[in-house]
Design a protein around this motif. Sequence first.
Motif, mmCIF file in Angstrom:
data_model
loop_
_atom_site.group_PDB
_atom_site.id
_atom_site.type_symbol
_atom_site.label_atom_id
_atom_site.label_comp_id
_atom_site.label_asym_id
_atom_site.label_seq_id
_atom_site.Cartn_x
_atom_site.Cartn_y
_atom_site.Cartn_z
ATOM 1 N N LYS A 1 56.894 39.650 44.939
ATOM 2 C CA LYS A 1 57.036 40.179 43.572
ATOM 3 C C LYS A 1 55.628 40.267 42.994
ATOM 4 O O LYS A 1 54.906 39.264 42.954
ATOM 5 C CB LYS A 1 57.906 39.246 42.721
ATOM 6 N N HIS A 2 55.237 41.463 42.574
ATOM 7 C CA HIS A 2 53.855 41.685 42.160
ATOM 8 C C HIS A 2 53.688 41.494 40.652
ATOM 9 O O HIS A 2 54.454 42.027 39.861
ATOM 10 C CB HIS A 2 53.412 43.096 42.549
ATOM 11 N N ASP A 3 52.648 40.728 40.281
ATOM 12 C CA ASP A 3 52.262 40.551 38.871
ATOM 13 C C ASP A 3 50.807 40.966 38.717
ATOM 14 O O ASP A 3 49.981 40.699 39.606
ATOM 15 C CB ASP A 3 52.419 39.090 38.442
ATOM 16 N N SER A 4 50.500 41.578 37.603
ATOM 17 C CA SER A 4 49.106 41.984 37.376
ATOM 18 C C SER A 4 48.303 40.810 36.819
ATOM 19 O O SER A 4 48.858 39.844 36.296
ATOM 20 C CB SER A 4 49.044 43.161 36.397
ATOM 21 N N PHE A 5 46.993 40.925 36.956
ATOM 22 C CA PHE A 5 46.096 39.903 36.419
ATOM 23 C C PHE A 5 45.906 40.043 34.903
ATOM 24 O O PHE A 5 45.288 39.184 34.281
ATOM 25 C CB PHE A 5 44.713 40.002 37.082
ATOM 26 N N ILE A 6 46.414 41.129 34.305
ATOM 27 C CA ILE A 6 46.094 41.395 32.899
ATOM 28 C C ILE A 6 46.799 40.413 31.957
ATOM 29 O O ILE A 6 47.917 39.972 32.220
ATOM 30 C CB ILE A 6 46.446 42.845 32.493
ATOM 31 N N SER A 7 46.103 40.092 30.905
ATOM 32 C CA SER A 7 46.652 39.230 29.856
ATOM 33 C C SER A 7 46.217 39.808 28.510
ATOM 34 O O SER A 7 45.017 40.022 28.282
ATOM 35 C CB SER A 7 46.119 37.802 30.020
ATOM 36 N N PRO A 8 47.177 40.147 27.620
ATOM 37 C CA PRO A 8 46.822 40.782 26.339
ATOM 38 C C PRO A 8 45.994 39.855 25.449
ATOM 39 O O PRO A 8 46.159 38.629 25.475
ATOM 40 C CB PRO A 8 48.193 41.059 25.698
ATOM 41 N N THR A 9 45.117 40.453 24.654
ATOM 42 C CA THR A 9 44.348 39.697 23.663
ATOM 43 C C THR A 9 44.791 40.122 22.265
ATOM 44 O O THR A 9 45.489 41.113 22.085
ATOM 45 C CB THR A 9 42.840 39.973 23.827
ATOM 46 N N SER A 10 44.373 39.386 21.276
ATOM 47 C CA SER A 10 44.835 39.622 19.903
ATOM 48 C C SER A 10 44.357 40.957 19.334
ATOM 49 O O SER A 10 44.948 41.487 18.386
ATOM 50 C CB SER A 10 44.352 38.485 18.996
ATOM 51 N N ASP A 11 43.286 41.528 19.890
ATOM 52 C CA ASP A 11 42.763 42.794 19.371
ATOM 53 C C ASP A 11 43.328 44.009 20.107
ATOM 54 O O ASP A 11 42.792 45.109 20.012
ATOM 55 C CB ASP A 11 41.230 42.796 19.434
ATOM 56 N N GLY A 12 44.410 43.772 20.877
ATOM 57 C CA GLY A 12 45.068 44.888 21.556
ATOM 58 C C GLY A 12 44.454 45.256 22.887
ATOM 59 O O GLY A 12 44.844 46.251 23.501
ATOM 60 N N ILE B 1 39.393 40.671 42.470
ATOM 61 C CA ILE B 1 39.090 41.767 41.542
ATOM 62 C C ILE B 1 37.845 42.523 41.993
ATOM 63 O O ILE B 1 37.785 43.761 41.917
ATOM 64 C CB ILE B 1 38.927 41.220 40.110
ATOM 65 N N GLU B 2 36.847 41.789 42.479
ATOM 66 C CA GLU B 2 35.637 42.441 42.993
ATOM 67 C C GLU B 2 35.961 43.420 44.122
ATOM 68 O O GLU B 2 35.291 44.427 44.312
ATOM 69 C CB GLU B 2 34.646 41.386 43.509
ATOM 70 N N LYS B 3 37.016 43.117 44.872
ATOM 71 C CA LYS B 3 37.418 43.970 45.980
ATOM 72 C C LYS B 3 38.443 45.024 45.564
ATOM 73 O O LYS B 3 38.959 45.767 46.407
ATOM 74 C CB LYS B 3 37.970 43.113 47.126
ATOM 75 N N GLY B 4 38.728 45.081 44.254
ATOM 76 C CA GLY B 4 39.590 46.147 43.751
ATOM 77 C C GLY B 4 41.023 45.757 43.452
ATOM 78 O O GLY B 4 41.857 46.615 43.139
ATOM 79 N N ALA B 5 41.357 44.476 43.536
ATOM 80 C CA ALA B 5 42.735 44.048 43.287
ATOM 81 C C ALA B 5 43.056 44.072 41.801
ATOM 82 O O ALA B 5 42.228 43.703 40.963
ATOM 83 C CB ALA B 5 42.967 42.651 43.849
ATOM 84 N N THR B 6 44.271 44.489 41.490
ATOM 85 C CA THR B 6 44.766 44.456 40.103
ATOM 86 C C THR B 6 45.985 43.554 39.975
ATOM 87 O O THR B 6 46.353 43.166 38.878
ATOM 88 C CB THR B 6 45.173 45.870 39.650
ATOM 89 N N HIS B 7 46.620 43.230 41.106
ATOM 90 C CA HIS B 7 47.847 42.434 41.093
ATOM 91 C C HIS B 7 47.760 41.299 42.113
ATOM 92 O O HIS B 7 46.941 41.327 43.026
ATOM 93 C CB HIS B 7 49.062 43.303 41.441
ATOM 94 N N MET C 1 41.407 39.880 32.360
ATOM 95 C CA MET C 1 41.954 39.574 33.679
ATOM 96 C C MET C 1 41.966 38.067 33.858
ATOM 97 O O MET C 1 40.906 37.415 33.873
ATOM 98 C CB MET C 1 41.109 40.232 34.766
ATOM 99 N N GLU C 2 43.167 37.497 33.988
ATOM 100 C CA GLU C 2 43.309 36.052 34.099
ATOM 101 C C GLU C 2 44.209 35.681 35.274
ATOM 102 O O GLU C 2 45.090 36.433 35.681
ATOM 103 C CB GLU C 2 43.923 35.470 32.817
#
Length: 705
Positions: free
Chosen positions: A83-94, A62-68, A98-99
């Motif tokens: 197959k590309h997956d993003s690091f994003i993980s939704p939280t309860s507040d919408g 992520i420090e180097k700019g990766a999102t997936h 990054m996980e």
Amino acid sequence: MSNKEQNKLPEIFGCNVFNDATMRERLPKETYKALKKTIDEGASLDIKIAEVVANAMKDWAIEKGATHYTHWFQPMTGMTAEKHDSFISPTSDGRVIMEFSGKELIKGESDASSFPSGGLRATFEARGYTAWDCTSPAFLKEDANGMTLYIPTAFCSYTGEALDKKTPLLRSMEAISKQALRILRLFGNNTAKKVITTVGAEQEYFLVDKKLYQKRTDLIFTGRTLFGAMAPKGQEKEDHYYGSIKERIAAFMQELDLELWKLGVPAKTKHNEVAPAQYEIAPIFDTTNVATDHNQLIMDTLKKVADRHGFACLLHEKPFAGVNGSGKHNNWSIATDDGHNLLKPGKTHHENMQFLIFLTAIIRAVDLHADLLRLSAANAGNDHRLGANEAPPAIISIFLGEELTEILEQIEKGQNISAKKREFLEVGVSTLPQMRKDTTDRNRTSPFAFTGNKFEFRMVPSSASISGPNVVINTIVADVLCEIADELEKAEDFNKAVINILRRIIKQHKRIIFNGNGYSKEWVEEAKKRGLPNIKSTVEAIPALISEKAINLFEKHKVFSKTELYSRYEILLEDYINTVKIEAKTMIHISKRQIIPALIKYSTQIAQSISAISNVGDFNTSTQEELLKEITDAMAEFKEKLKILEEALEKAKEIEEDSYKKAKYHYEVVCKSMEQLRKVGDYLETLVDEKIWPMPTYSELLFRI
């Protein structure tokens, strides 16, 4: 490359790799030690350790700019998949965070139904798993998708069978390490913990102008020219090989080096190859699975960088008839984990006996399993290359050079071993430094040549993964080492047993040693007398994979199960059939929609010219008339050969569901029909006005860069 980039090269190299230095910097000390134990010794990886590694890897990316991120694997297509997956993980507040978990690092899930499986998986049985190969470092790639974390993985089915080229390679590496360690222990080495095989794969390729490439339907669909008359000049003057690199090519090569260095690929050598528009890149050797990953990255990067520079990169084994094709030289060696090359002669009698045991084990392995080695270098493209005056013959033999061959002969006869002293090379110029002669010359006609401290397997197809050949080499050598270890472990007199083994192997397998010209007709006859197989085509080679000998070999060392071997047998046959079928369909398409219309247009112009001249007066039109007759006669023959090819393809549909029969039919009938059609088409190209001929010629493709 700018001066600034050159000065920062040590910082640039591997900057996009989660390598040992980065792990040491970012991982807690105990985590780093545990991971290194897994990498170096094969210890199991605790999920808690994986969690820490995953988090550090994610932060770095992520420090180097990766999102997936993607699990990068090598299915049995011979290419790579992701197959590309993003690091994003939704939280309860919408919002999102990054996980990246240890579970996501270790295992991924991919649809296995759409990859070749050879019957291992039915279409409705879709589940497949990717498993992290922690021995090959993760890396970052930047493209139109942005920055992505690539995690090298193995790929297996829901039921555990290998669906890729990485898993068997890792298995074969474990097999040869296990057996080689047994030999080392017998010779008194109790410090080595692992034996590794290393590879440096030289990659040949062609570059053509992208605008010309886009006008060649055959290059787009098949990677090779299905029609094409020879240019007035080919490689006869031998002026391209090692020649001065053109500026446009040099700019491409410079960016290629830079991109590869960022990925930690140690690209070392670059030069013009023998054929016009042909080039080579060679990296420094690495552990076999890492070298395999690096070669896949080299092929991918070649194509991407070429595109940026207005080129198309051709990796086909024979893109142009009449000039040299492309291959890979697979430089294979074996060493201990503390860096001792087992194919390097030592300074003591004891060390040299150990070296000779490993050397003769390889000789026996290659002779016993020449059919498997030949198969490992077989594909439809390589059928056009092997055996020509450019590549090794289809006959497997080993080049050792005069000195080693003489030493083996002395051992066989029970004589004292004596090696020739190295002489100085006399070149007759006083200002040049004295140079010691190498102990042997190089033999570029040999398919399996000893080159000092490694063997160079020169048959590997340029477009193929190097995994297959190295799986075979590792396994067949492991098997012979196992035989030798079994015998030596029971021996009462170790030294006497070693000599007996060496003598027996040399006597039984000296037929495979050949130091002469592998291109000569005489060698074909000599090889036949020696009983060496001459497997000329891929279709002839494939059955070796499911022979009783092969099944016993691979199952014994747990590299392939019988089921996995049969699946690969089916995949290889299907790939061959589909390759030939696509080429034949492309030829028909080009013939009907491009060549015949061009021929009609040109012959009409000639006819109109004859008529116009005749209307003016009684002029001699014999030249035009002869040309018109020549073209119309050849057109008729071309149409006849086209019809034969179409009928051959139709008949192929009627063959029963026997993959081998289908493949054999495509090789014997469809390929022959294609050759006959091409012969007439290439002749017609020499008759037609180049402004009317519907596709770029060899002159344009090979010389206008």
